[in-house]
Design a protein around this motif. Structure first.
Motif, PDB file in Angstrom:
ATOM      1  N   LEU A   8       0.536 -39.861 -19.660  1.00  0.00           N
ATOM      2  CA  LEU A   8       0.398 -41.158 -18.989  1.00  0.00           C
ATOM      3  C   LEU A   8       1.172 -41.193 -17.674  1.00  0.00           C
ATOM      4  N   PHE A   9       2.351 -40.586 -17.645  1.00  0.00           N
ATOM      5  CA  PHE A   9       3.216 -40.631 -16.472  1.00  0.00           C
ATOM      6  C   PHE A   9       2.520 -40.060 -15.238  1.00  0.00           C
ATOM      7  N   PHE A  10       1.698 -39.042 -15.445  1.00  0.00           N
ATOM      8  CA  PHE A  10       1.044 -38.374 -14.319  1.00  0.00           C
ATOM      9  C   PHE A  10      -0.390 -38.862 -14.085  1.00  0.00           C
ATOM     10  N   ASP A  11      -0.823 -39.873 -14.789  1.00  0.00           N
ATOM     11  CA  ASP A  11      -2.216 -40.320 -14.710  1.00  0.00           C
ATOM     12  C   ASP A  11      -2.358 -41.557 -13.815  1.00  0.00           C
ATOM     13  N   PRO A  12      -3.069 -41.468 -12.701  1.00  0.00           N
ATOM     14  CA  PRO A  12      -3.282 -42.633 -11.832  1.00  0.00           C
ATOM     15  C   PRO A  12      -4.153 -43.707 -12.466  1.00  0.00           C
ATOM     16  N   ALA A  13      -4.733 -43.426 -13.637  1.00  0.00           N
ATOM     17  CA  ALA A  13      -5.537 -44.449 -14.323  1.00  0.00           C
ATOM     18  C   ALA A  13      -4.687 -45.647 -14.740  1.00  0.00           C
ATOM     19  N   LEU A  14      -3.373 -45.520 -14.690  1.00  0.00           N
ATOM     20  CA  LEU A  14      -2.505 -46.643 -15.046  1.00  0.00           C
ATOM     21  C   LEU A  14      -2.396 -47.658 -13.912  1.00  0.00           C
ATOM     22  N   SER A  15      -2.974 -47.356 -12.750  1.00  0.00           N
ATOM     23  CA  SER A  15      -2.887 -48.280 -11.613  1.00  0.00           C
ATOM     24  C   SER A  15      -4.195 -49.021 -11.409  1.00  0.00           C
ATOM     25  N   LYS A  16      -4.124 -50.064 -10.623  1.00  0.00           N
ATOM     26  CA  LYS A  16      -5.295 -50.915 -10.369  1.00  0.00           C
ATOM     27  C   LYS A  16      -6.411 -50.155  -9.680  1.00  0.00           C
ATOM     28  N   ASN A  17      -6.049 -49.329  -8.683  1.00  0.00           N
ATOM     29  CA  ASN A  17      -7.091 -48.636  -7.925  1.00  0.00           C
ATOM     30  C   ASN A  17      -7.331 -47.203  -8.390  1.00  0.00           C
ATOM     31  N   GLY A  18      -6.640 -46.777  -9.445  1.00  0.00           N
ATOM     32  CA  GLY A  18      -6.830 -45.441  -9.966  1.00  0.00           C
ATOM     33  C   GLY A  18      -6.311 -44.341  -9.062  1.00  0.00           C
ATOM     34  N   LYS A  19      -5.392 -44.691  -8.143  1.00  0.00           N
ATOM     35  CA  LYS A  19      -4.884 -43.709  -7.191  1.00  0.00           C
ATOM     36  C   LYS A  19      -3.376 -43.501  -7.271  1.00  0.00           C
ATOM     37  N   VAL A  20      -2.667 -44.362  -7.991  1.00  0.00           N
ATOM     38  CA  VAL A  20      -1.199 -44.306  -8.024  1.00  0.00           C
ATOM     39  C   VAL A  20      -0.730 -44.092  -9.462  1.00  0.00           C
ATOM     40  N   SER A  21       0.013 -43.040  -9.682  1.00  0.00           N
ATOM     41  CA  SER A  21       0.609 -42.795 -10.992  1.00  0.00           C
ATOM     42  C   SER A  21       2.110 -43.044 -10.915  1.00  0.00           C
ATOM     43  N   CYS A  22       2.788 -42.990 -12.052  1.00  0.00           N
ATOM     44  CA  CYS A  22       4.252 -43.079 -12.048  1.00  0.00           C
ATOM     45  C   CYS A  22       4.837 -41.957 -11.200  1.00  0.00           C
ATOM     46  N   ALA A  23       4.232 -40.770 -11.302  1.00  0.00           N
ATOM     47  CA  ALA A  23       4.721 -39.602 -10.579  1.00  0.00           C
ATOM     48  C   ALA A  23       4.475 -39.687  -9.078  1.00  0.00           C
ATOM     49  N   SER A  24       3.653 -40.632  -8.632  1.00  0.00           N
ATOM     50  CA  SER A  24       3.445 -40.787  -7.193  1.00  0.00           C
ATOM     51  C   SER A  24       4.745 -41.163  -6.496  1.00  0.00           C
ATOM     52  N   CYS A  25       5.561 -41.964  -7.165  1.00  0.00           N
ATOM     53  CA  CYS A  25       6.862 -42.347  -6.606  1.00  0.00           C
ATOM     54  C   CYS A  25       8.004 -41.559  -7.241  1.00  0.00           C
ATOM     55  N   HIS A  26       7.788 -41.044  -8.444  1.00  0.00           N
ATOM     56  CA  HIS A  26       8.828 -40.294  -9.158  1.00  0.00           C
ATOM     57  C   HIS A  26       8.358 -38.843  -9.324  1.00  0.00           C
ATOM     58  N   ASP A  27       8.440 -38.109  -8.209  1.00  0.00           N
ATOM     59  CA  ASP A  27       7.945 -36.736  -8.147  1.00  0.00           C
ATOM     60  C   ASP A  27       8.999 -35.792  -8.736  1.00  0.00           C
ATOM     61  N   PRO A  28       8.665 -35.025  -9.774  1.00  0.00           N
ATOM     62  CA  PRO A  28       9.641 -34.091 -10.356  1.00  0.00           C
ATOM     63  C   PRO A  28      10.224 -33.113  -9.335  1.00  0.00           C
ATOM     64  N   ALA A  29       9.428 -32.705  -8.351  1.00  0.00           N
ATOM     65  CA  ALA A  29       9.907 -31.756  -7.355  1.00  0.00           C
ATOM     66  C   ALA A  29      10.950 -32.374  -6.430  1.00  0.00           C
ATOM     67  N   LEU A  30      11.048 -33.704  -6.429  1.00  0.00           N
ATOM     68  CA  LEU A  30      12.038 -34.409  -5.611  1.00  0.00           C
ATOM     69  C   LEU A  30      13.046 -35.127  -6.496  1.00  0.00           C
ATOM     70  N   GLY A  31      13.334 -34.537  -7.655  1.00  0.00           N
ATOM     71  CA  GLY A  31      14.312 -35.154  -8.542  1.00  0.00           C
ATOM     72  C   GLY A  31      13.837 -36.492  -9.084  1.00  0.00           C
ATOM     73  N   PHE A  32      12.529 -36.619  -9.255  1.00  0.00           N
ATOM     74  CA  PHE A  32      11.900 -37.854  -9.747  1.00  0.00           C
ATOM     75  C   PHE A  32      12.135 -39.022  -8.790  1.00  0.00           C
TER      76      PHE A  32
END
Length: 432
Positions: free
Chosen positions: A61-85
């Motif tokens: 779920l964390f990496f799935d943009p389906a959790l957003s209204k437009n299907g383009k933004v996931s939790c990981a969009s702002c909390h990128d593991p490569a940038l320390g979340f």
């Protein structure tokens, strides 16, 4: 009360020395090692236990943009593991495409937190998970629609069933529990500093040890950045100028907590620039220099924030030490075991007077007879507050150093209290 100006940081550095080799053991450092020992298990609430299936669903779920209204933004969009979340920018953008009001915080070591978001408005990770999904500027979703959307995907139906076999249908509760489970397992990995804590004297060089000594001594950093995760999990106004954001004060309605924001942990901070709740410090050096430079002069500035003098050499040493708390490559969460939080409190003490000092209620578990009162005395240099969010809410307002308040307990039962500014302060009262 404000701490006195700390002078002579340069002299302290000279005493430590910046030799080219590694720092010797001893010199008062041994006692510091015990202050930073890492836990060996992740605490989970008894009513939301860990399971591998629940964590797998949460990660998906964390990496799935389906959790957003437009299907383009996931939790990981702002909390990128490569940038320390985090997201590497001052203010992230969600589905609305406009800058958000606050800098994206990192997600390390949340299982040990007391309150969530910069202002602590969420009391649990489950509650926190709902906020960004529903916020119109972040993910903008309707949770019922999200659940219905996921329920139409066979793979998700299987994941939900595995996560909650006794209640297999996709639901809001199952969704937020899974996200919270995944986030609780995001434990910052061990670094060179942890090797030093474990007894490897060669893990840190002389400059880094000098920074550690400043950090734990005259610079006063450990007043707020304490423990293995380097946070007291409290809220402080650190004097950042130019903002009308009331922070914690706006949440609890307390002027003493105005402009106060949660102390961020310092693990993996090399990957999480820019810094502060408003992202106003682009580099780690700039963040360190804030504490020795000019700052807003207002009554709410934290008494834990000393006035310090740092020359360039001292700043360099502090930055060198802080970088030892970060991985050399993009960090990968450390896998720990899990442990349920203890449901039973220690035996209560029969007393009618409680002290508030050093960010703690002492004693923290008391027993009274119905009809008796309890007096809480602020023996600290900090302003405190006594709150209860249960069926009988209590809010004593700001309690200045030296002040006392008296609470009445007319009926038997159990009630829990905490400080709204320092939520790690907890008091459990058993009324017989």
């Amino acid at each position: 009360m404000r701490a006195a100006l700390v002078a002579g940081c340069a002299a302290a550095l000279l005493m430590v020395g910046f030799g080219a080799g590694h720092a010797p053991a001893g010199d008062g450092l041994e006692v510091l090692r015990s202050a930073f020992v890492r836990p060996d298990a992740v605490p989970f609430p008894a009513d939301v236990p860990w399971s591998a299936a629940k964590e797998t669903l949460g990660r998906t779920l964390f990496f799935d943009p389906a959790l957003s209204k437009n299907g383009k933004v996931s939790c990981a969009s702002c909390h990128d593991p490569a940038l320390g979340f985090t997201d590497g920018v001052r203010f992230g953008r969600g589905v609305a495409g406009t800058p958000l009001a606050r800098h994206t915080p990192a997600l390390w070591n949340l299982a040990w937190e007391e309150r969530f978001f910069w202002d602590g408005r969420a009391a649990s990770l489950e509650e926190q998970a709902v906020g960004p999904m529903q916020h119109p500027s972040e993910m903008g979703a309707d949770l019922d629609e999200v659940v219905a959307r996921l329920a139409r995907v066979p793979a998700y139906r299987r994941l939900f069933k595995a996560a909650r076999p006794s209640d297999p249908e996709p639901s809001r509760r199952a969704l937020v529990e899974a996200l919270a489970t995944y986030e609780r397992m995001l434990v910052s990995p061990r670094t060179r500093f942890d090797r030093w804590v474990a007894g490897d004297d060669g893990a840190l060089n002389a400059r880094e040890i000098a920074g550690l000594k400043l950090f734990s001594g005259p610079a006063g950093c450990m007043n707020c950045h304490s423990g293995w995760a380097f946070t007291d999990r409290a809220f402080h106004d650190i004097g950042l100028p130019g903002s009308n954001d009331r922070g914690r004060g706006g949440v609890i309605g307390l002027a003493a907590a105005d402009y106060a924001f949660k102390t961020p942990g310092l693990r993996e901070l090399a990957w999480t620039a820019p810094y502060m709740h408003d992202g106003s410090k682009p580099t780690l050096e700039a963040a360190v220099r804030h504490y020795a430079g000019p700052r807003a002069d207002r009554p709410s500035v934290s008494p834990d924030l000393p006035r310090i003098a740092l020359d360039d050499e001292a700043v360099d040493a502090l930055v060198a030490f802080l970088l030892t708390l970060s991985s050399d490559s993009p960090p990968v969460p450390e896998r720990l075991g899990v442990a349920l939080l203890a449901a039973d409190a220690p035996p209560p003490v029969g007393t009618r007077t409680i002290s508030q000092k050093d960010k703690a209620f002492t004693p923290s578990h008391v027993s009274l007879k119905a009809g008796e009162t309890l007096t809480i005395v602020n023996d600290d240099v900090r302003i405190h507050n006594v709150r209860s969010d249960g069926d009988a809410p209590v809010d004593t307002g700001a309690q200045d150093p030296g002040a006392s308040i008296t609470l009445a307990f007319p009926r038997k039962g159990r009630q829990s209290f905490h400080c709204g500014i320092h939520p790690g302060m907890k008091l459990d009262v058993l009324v017989r």
